[in-house]
Enzyme design. Structure first.
Site, mmCIF file in Angstrom:
data_model
loop_
_atom_site.group_PDB
_atom_site.id
_atom_site.type_symbol
_atom_site.label_atom_id
_atom_site.label_comp_id
_atom_site.label_asym_id
_atom_site.label_seq_id
_atom_site.Cartn_x
_atom_site.Cartn_y
_atom_site.Cartn_z
ATOM 1 N N HIS A 79 34.394 -60.911 -122.053
ATOM 2 C CA HIS A 79 34.989 -60.386 -120.934
ATOM 3 C C HIS A 79 34.443 -60.823 -119.519
ATOM 4 O O HIS A 79 33.509 -61.598 -119.363
ATOM 5 C CB HIS A 79 34.688 -58.722 -121.090
ATOM 6 C CG HIS A 79 35.130 -58.194 -122.235
ATOM 7 N ND1 HIS A 79 35.170 -56.918 -122.486
ATOM 8 C CD2 HIS A 79 36.325 -58.749 -123.119
ATOM 9 C CE1 HIS A 79 35.841 -56.673 -123.714
ATOM 10 N NE2 HIS A 79 36.545 -57.637 -123.839
ATOM 11 N N GLU A 81 33.513 -59.093 -117.023
ATOM 12 C CA GLU A 81 32.111 -58.852 -116.418
ATOM 13 C C GLU A 81 31.052 -59.597 -116.994
ATOM 14 O O GLU A 81 30.123 -59.769 -116.224
ATOM 15 C CB GLU A 81 31.911 -57.329 -116.687
ATOM 16 C CG GLU A 81 32.990 -56.282 -116.260
ATOM 17 C CD GLU A 81 34.013 -55.983 -117.298
ATOM 18 O OE1 GLU A 81 34.665 -54.913 -117.297
ATOM 19 O OE2 GLU A 81 34.366 -57.111 -118.099
ATOM 20 N N CYS A 117 34.698 -52.009 -120.999
ATOM 21 C CA CYS A 117 34.247 -51.388 -122.262
ATOM 22 C C CYS A 117 32.762 -51.141 -122.376
ATOM 23 O O CYS A 117 32.159 -51.539 -121.469
ATOM 24 C CB CYS A 117 34.669 -52.587 -123.265
ATOM 25 S SG CYS A 117 33.648 -53.671 -123.259
ATOM 26 N N CYS A 120 30.304 -53.803 -122.113
ATOM 27 C CA CYS A 120 30.304 -54.343 -120.717
ATOM 28 C C CYS A 120 29.477 -53.247 -120.045
ATOM 29 O O CYS A 120 28.651 -53.787 -119.063
ATOM 30 C CB CYS A 120 31.633 -54.850 -120.091
ATOM 31 S SG CYS A 120 32.348 -56.152 -120.698
#
Length: 160
Positions: A79, A81, A117, A120
């Protein structure tokens, strides 16, 4: 001429970063900023050396009809992040702000409900990032105090 806010300035940069994303469902861009200096950037895509979903022509989660927010272990992508955090040093991230923008990969529309999420969120917490600014519309955004994520704790009541 009116200047744009610092938040929208950094969100615009994060939105440009997402143009490198390789997900077929949702594309995200993130930047980490501290003391008005960009520390790192990240977008969602497969780990280095592995094929991206755009190169393969399919998304495993999409092919399996996995709903949004579920079964992230099936996703090929790291992801945005996490990629931004991986590229920064911890001392630079403590007290920093992460700016996040998401778009629908098919339509290009901004994701007004974009968020990090649970994995993250845990990574952001451990990195010492203080705030996450999430774009909602081209000019509106939400500022999240990361300590709220700590207080909310994503474990179900039964597991506590």
């Amino acid at each position: 001429m009116e200047r744009i806010s610092k938040e929208n300035y950094y969100l615009d940069i994060a939105q440009t970063v997402l143009e490198r994303a390789t997900c077929l469902r949702r594309v995200y861009g993130a930047i980490i900023v501290k003391n008005d200096e960009i520390i790192s950037t990240g977008y969602n895509g497969a780990p280095r050396g592995r094929r991206n979903c755009v190169d393969m022509g399919y998304c495993t989660r999409e092919a399996m009809s996995v709903p949004r927010g579920e079964r992230y272990e099936l996703c090929r992508s790291v992801h945005a992040e996490a990629n931004a955090i991986i590229s920064a040093s911890r001392r630079d991230m403590v007290g920093a702000t992460l700016y996040l923008v998401g778009r629908n990969a098919q339509t290009g529309e901004l994701l007004g409900d974009a968020t990090s999420c649970s994995m993250c969120r845990r990574t952001i917490i451990n990195a010492g990032i203080a705030h996450v600014v999430i774009r909602r519309t081209p000019t509106e955004f939400e500022v999240v105090d990361v300590q709220e994520w700590v207080r909310e704790d994503d474990l179900p009541e039964i597991a506590r």
